[in-house]
Design a protein around this motif. Structure first.
Motif, PDB file in Angstrom:
ATOM      1  N   UNK A 263       0.829  -1.212   0.000  1.00 25.04           N
ATOM      2  CA  UNK A 263       0.000   0.000   0.000  1.00 25.04           C
ATOM      3  C   UNK A 263       0.863   1.261   0.000  1.00 25.04           C
ATOM      4  N   UNK A 264       1.919   1.259   0.800  1.00 27.00           N
ATOM      5  CA  UNK A 264       2.811   2.417   0.856  1.00 27.00           C
ATOM      6  C   UNK A 264       3.484   2.659  -0.490  1.00 27.00           C
ATOM      7  N   UNK A 265       3.913   1.576  -1.120  1.00 27.86           N
ATOM      8  CA  UNK A 265       4.606   1.671  -2.404  1.00 27.86           C
ATOM      9  C   UNK A 265       3.692   2.174  -3.509  1.00 27.86           C
TER      10      UNK A 265
ATOM     11  N   UNK B 195       6.773   8.022  -4.613  1.00 30.91           N
ATOM     12  CA  UNK B 195       7.864   8.981  -4.420  1.00 30.91           C
ATOM     13  C   UNK B 195       8.275   9.111  -2.954  1.00 30.91           C
ATOM     14  N   UNK B 196       7.386   8.736  -2.036  1.00 32.47           N
ATOM     15  CA  UNK B 196       7.684   8.841  -0.605  1.00 32.47           C
ATOM     16  C   UNK B 196       8.111   7.508   0.006  1.00 32.47           C
ATOM     17  N   UNK B 197       8.223   6.486  -0.829  1.00 32.65           N
ATOM     18  CA  UNK B 197       8.518   5.148  -0.306  1.00 32.65           C
ATOM     19  C   UNK B 197       9.868   5.100   0.406  1.00 32.65           C
TER      20      UNK B 197
ATOM     21  N   UNK C  26       6.447  -7.216  -2.777  1.00 32.12           N
ATOM     22  CA  UNK C  26       5.584  -6.069  -3.089  1.00 32.12           C
ATOM     23  C   UNK C  26       6.011  -5.415  -4.405  1.00 32.12           C
ATOM     24  N   UNK C  27       7.328  -5.317  -4.637  1.00 31.97           N
ATOM     25  CA  UNK C  27       7.825  -4.782  -5.914  1.00 31.97           C
ATOM     26  C   UNK C  27       7.286  -5.622  -7.075  1.00 31.97           C
TER      27      UNK C  27
ATOM     28  N   UNK D 215       9.303   6.738  -9.830  1.00 27.04           N
ATOM     29  CA  UNK D 215       9.751   7.689  -8.810  1.00 27.04           C
ATOM     30  C   UNK D 215      10.116   7.010  -7.488  1.00 27.04           C
ATOM     31  N   UNK D 216       9.874   5.723  -7.405  1.00 27.52           N
ATOM     32  CA  UNK D 216      10.099   5.009  -6.141  1.00 27.52           C
ATOM     33  C   UNK D 216      11.571   4.621  -5.987  1.00 27.52           C
TER      34      UNK D 216
END
Length: 207
Positions: free
Chosen positions: A54-56, A61-63, A110-111, A123-124
């Protein structure tokens, strides 16, 4: 033969002669790194995996700032001339190596899933710590110390210390003698092992 994996990076620094810390690109991060040093296999039904995914996918960009990173073990690590890639040489377990993902298997899973679902991950970024030339014992020590996000069951810790080797050796002899295969769960989320509690190594050891 050792295998090689390339990791695209923005920057890196040499923390010590045998450790590199880098900022890696998620969209091209290798998803087939061995799990040999990790003390448990990733579980896509776990809360840990869902939180990472979920975060990713929500704010790629904020990961980097929201994630503790991935820890790897490699036999060798070479930097490209333009310093945009790290080439990792990974020894297979059959070659006496204990290289691959020490901590971060849920993250790499997750990736993989995010790529399969076609999320834009350009952007991650993710922090990657690479330990070079670790012994099997050292890799397991780091794995035990690193896997603290969710509790690791006692069976996985005992297996990481090598305390089940005598059981594995005995069963290997029995398999050869009886021409059969035992499927025993030595660690958490082990693939190929039945979920039945009677196949848990703790049951066997206490019998």
């Amino acid at each position: 033969m050792p295998k090689t994996w390339n990791i695209k990076i923005d920057n890196y620094f040499q923390a010590n002669p045998n450790c590199i810390i880098a900022t890696a690109h998620v969209d091209s991060f290798p998803i087939d790194l061995p799990l040999e040093p990790n003390i448990r296999e990733p579980n896509r039904k776990s809360a840990t995996y869902r939180q990472i995914f979920d975060s990713l996918t929500t704010e790629p960009a904020k990961f980097f700032s929201r994630h503790s990173g991935i820890v790897l073990s490699a036999n060798k690590a070479n930097k490209s001339k333009n310093k945009t890639e790290l080439e990792l040489e990974i020894l297979e377990a059959s070659e006496g190596g204990s290289d691959g993902i020490i901590n971060g298997a849920h993250t790499v899973l997750a990736f993989e899933q995010a790529k399969n679902y076609k999320y834009d991950l350009t952007q991650a970024r993710v922090k990657v710590t690479i330990h070079i030339g670790l012994t099997e014992e050292s890799a397991k020590d780091i794995a035990l110390a690193s896997n603290t996000t969710t509790p690791v069951d006692s069976r996985s810790k005992v297996n990481a210390r090598g305390d089940y080797k005598f059981i594995k050796q005995y069963l290997a002899q029995l398999e050869r003698a009886e021409d059969r295969k035992f499927r025993i769960a030595y660690y958490q989320n082990q693939s190929g092992a039945p979920r039945n509690a009677q196949c848990n190594v703790k049951i066997i050891r206490n019998s």
